[in-house]
Write a protein that holds these residues in place. Structure first.
Motif, PDB file in Angstrom:
ATOM      1  N   THR A 402      -5.872   6.184  -0.667  1.00  0.00           N
ATOM      2  CA  THR A 402      -5.077   4.999  -0.994  1.00  0.00           C
ATOM      3  C   THR A 402      -5.006   4.034   0.186  1.00  0.00           C
ATOM      4  N   SER A 403      -5.012   4.568   1.407  1.00  0.00           N
ATOM      5  CA  SER A 403      -5.026   3.707   2.594  1.00  0.00           C
ATOM      6  C   SER A 403      -6.366   2.997   2.719  1.00  0.00           C
ATOM      7  N   ALA A 404      -7.450   3.725   2.479  1.00  0.00           N
ATOM      8  CA  ALA A 404      -8.783   3.137   2.576  1.00  0.00           C
ATOM      9  C   ALA A 404      -8.962   2.006   1.574  1.00  0.00           C
ATOM     10  N   ALA A 405      -8.292   2.097   0.432  1.00  0.00           N
ATOM     11  CA  ALA A 405      -8.392   1.040  -0.577  1.00  0.00           C
ATOM     12  C   ALA A 405      -7.843  -0.287  -0.072  1.00  0.00           C
ATOM     13  N   ALA A 436      -2.557  -2.188 -12.638  1.00  0.00           N
ATOM     14  CA  ALA A 436      -2.910  -0.836 -12.193  1.00  0.00           C
ATOM     15  C   ALA A 436      -1.690   0.093 -12.254  1.00  0.00           C
ATOM     16  N   CYS A 437      -0.527  -0.410 -11.842  1.00  0.00           N
ATOM     17  CA  CYS A 437       0.700   0.409 -11.896  1.00  0.00           C
ATOM     18  C   CYS A 437       1.050   0.768 -13.332  1.00  0.00           C
ATOM     19  N   LEU A 448      -7.897  10.429 -11.894  1.00  0.00           N
ATOM     20  CA  LEU A 448      -7.893   9.077 -12.433  1.00  0.00           C
ATOM     21  C   LEU A 448      -6.570   8.380 -12.153  1.00  0.00           C
ATOM     22  N   GLN A 449      -5.475   9.111 -12.294  1.00  0.00           N
ATOM     23  CA  GLN A 449      -4.162   8.549 -11.986  1.00  0.00           C
ATOM     24  C   GLN A 449      -4.064   8.194 -10.507  1.00  0.00           C
ATOM     25  N   ALA A 450      -4.579   9.076  -9.653  1.00  0.00           N
ATOM     26  CA  ALA A 450      -4.563   8.811  -8.208  1.00  0.00           C
ATOM     27  C   ALA A 450      -5.399   7.585  -7.878  1.00  0.00           C
ATOM     28  N   GLY A 451      -6.513   7.417  -8.600  1.00  0.00           N
ATOM     29  CA  GLY A 451      -7.382   6.269  -8.374  1.00  0.00           C
ATOM     30  C   GLY A 451      -6.672   4.949  -8.690  1.00  0.00           C
ATOM     31  N   PHE A 452      -5.959   4.898  -9.803  1.00  0.00           N
ATOM     32  CA  PHE A 452      -5.226   3.687 -10.146  1.00  0.00           C
ATOM     33  C   PHE A 452      -4.065   3.474  -9.199  1.00  0.00           C
ATOM     34  N   ALA A 453      -3.465   4.542  -8.704  1.00  0.00           N
ATOM     35  CA  ALA A 453      -2.375   4.410  -7.747  1.00  0.00           C
ATOM     36  C   ALA A 453      -2.869   3.803  -6.447  1.00  0.00           C
TER      37      ALA A 453
END
Length: 453
Positions: A402-405, A436-437, A448-453
């Motif tokens: 999530t930080s890298a995003a 996304a949220c 998939l949920q982690a990806g959208f988060a």
């Protein structure tokens, strides 16, 4: 001879983004590293010991406890159904929650301390924002960093929950001031052409701080170790203070002409440019030190950005006051003697306050809209960051991803604000993030949920 604004001085003479500005922007941005740790260390110091299975049954024959312990990721409802005394922590030092037993009926206290940090952040924004405007950017950065560092030491040494609570609240006060002034120092000496891009670019260092936090949390498992490692990283940043000069824009606004001259000569020298031929406007009024940093001269809409502007990327202008010039270093320096007209304008403007600015309905409307937008963005950003432990998988991997995003997001933001403007860029970001949220809330737990988060 007409006076130059500080921005015009950068554009025509000193250079907008030369070697000096790049160096200062880089050095100031390094303060984002400890700032990210101060703010987000709670992600790793408050790991859920129940989910991590950092407990064991007191009686090996207790089938109820054994059943909960056998679950791959025990839920708090299952755990809290166990009889008191039927279990004990195996790694109490790995989390604030297990250290102070913040589970079941006391679980809400673990979230209360996070709220306390952001209450401190709110207070610190006002305290250090005012200090930055009245006493200077550099001394405020030093003071706020000291506050955050000292109270992180206190947090790491906390013998009980309420001492830890107070320490995190006060750490939030310092972290807020550090964030505000880091942005100002990094961008105030940069010309208008590059200021927006540089302002977004400096946020990249906060992301690097998040990566550093993952590394720290992997090396130092106990939560106190994470606190002390954060202190060590922050202490290293104090070496930067001797290199960073005071903001020349702030010095001009305060009428401290000699000090501003020295900084501008340093900019010219390091950029390979020259001092301006025309006088440069400043905030002198009589003795040169009574006009507020937001004072506005008659006939000019230019203003010095106050600390409340930090983090909002828009064109910063400077105060226009005074006439005259003096020779310095073979070139012309900033005007050192204020004219009567300049003094009258400064006196009329006085010290700008939030209340006086909000009397203008256009400013008030924009202020409250952006304050609401900023509140919502912070709720989403920190809500997701602090809620990552609820997602399946390793908290270290999830936090890193999530930080890298944020890296491509910042790069895209820097590109967008110069091409479609601040307003459209902000709107687009809110729409994408909000969508996304919304999608994330309907997805089952998983990758998939982690990806959208």
């Amino acid at each position: 001879m007409p006076e130059l604004s500080f921005d015009d001085t950068l554009v025509k003479y000193l250079g907008e983004f030369g070697a000096h500005q790049k160096k200062i922007c880089l050095l100031a941005s390094l303060f984002w590293l400890p700032n990210a740790l101060f703010i987000l260390l709670m992600v790793f110091t408050g790991k859920d010991p129940i989910k991590e299975r950092w407990f064991e049954c007191t009686d090996p024959t207790d089938t109820a406890c054994a059943r909960v312990l056998a679950l791959s990721a025990p839920a708090s409802t299952d755990f809290c159904g166990l009889a008191p005394g039927s279990w004990h922590w195996t790694k109490p030092s790995y989390s604030v929650i297990s250290q102070f037993n913040l589970v079941c009926g006391k679980a809400w206290l673990s979230q209360l301390v996070n709220s306390a940090f952001f209450l401190g952040y709110l207070l610190g924004s006002g305290i250090f924002g005012t200090m930055a405007d009245h006493h200077g950017r550099k001394i405020t950065l030093l003071a706020s960093t000291c506050v955050a560092t000292v109270f992180t030491i206190m947090a790491g040494c906390a013998p009980n929950y309420w001492v830890y609570f107070a320490a995190r609240l006060l750490t939030g006060v310092g972290a807020a001031g550090q964030a505000l002034v880091t942005y100002l120092i990094a961008t105030e000496s940069i010309g208008p052409t590059w200021r927006g891009v540089a302002g977004v670019g400096t946020q990249m260092f906060f992301v690097l701080g998040e990566f550093l936090l993952v590394l720290v949390a992997l090396i130092f498992k106990p939560w106190r170790g994470i606190c002390f490692a954060t202190v060590a990283i922050s202490a290293a940043s104090f070496a930067i203070f001797v290199i960073i000069p005071e903001s020349p824009r702030w010095l001009l606004a305060k009428g401290r002409v000699a000090a501003a001259n020295l900084v501008m000569e340093r900019i010219a020298h390091e950029n390979g440019t020259r001092m301006p031929l025309e006088p440069v406007a400043h905030g002198a009024s009589g003795d040169g030190d009574h006009s507020g940093p937001a004072a506005v001269a008659a006939g000019s809409s230019d203003h010095l950005p106050s600390s409340s502007d930090a983090g909002i990327h828009h064109r910063h202008s400077d105060v226009v006051h005074g006439t005259g010039r003096s020779e310095a270093g073979g070139g012309h320096s900033i005007a050192s003697v204020g004219s009567a007209a300049g003094s009258q304008a400064a006196g009329a403007a006085g010290h700008m306050t939030l209340g006086s600015m909000l009397k203008d309905r256009h400013i008030a409307r924009r202020f409250f809209i952006l304050a609401y937008v900023w509140m919502v963005l912070c709720m989403c950003y920190y809500g997701i960051s602090l809620g990552l432990s609820a997602l399946k998988g390793s908290i270290y991997v999830t936090f890193f991803i999530t930080s890298a995003a944020e890296l491509p997001a910042n790069a895209m933001g820097a590109w967008m604000i110069e091409r479609i403007g601040r307003h459209n860029s902000l709107a687009a970001g809110i729409l994408v993030g909000g969508t996304a949220c919304l999608v994330c809330s309907f997805l089952p737990a998983g990758g998939l949920q982690a990806g959208f988060a």
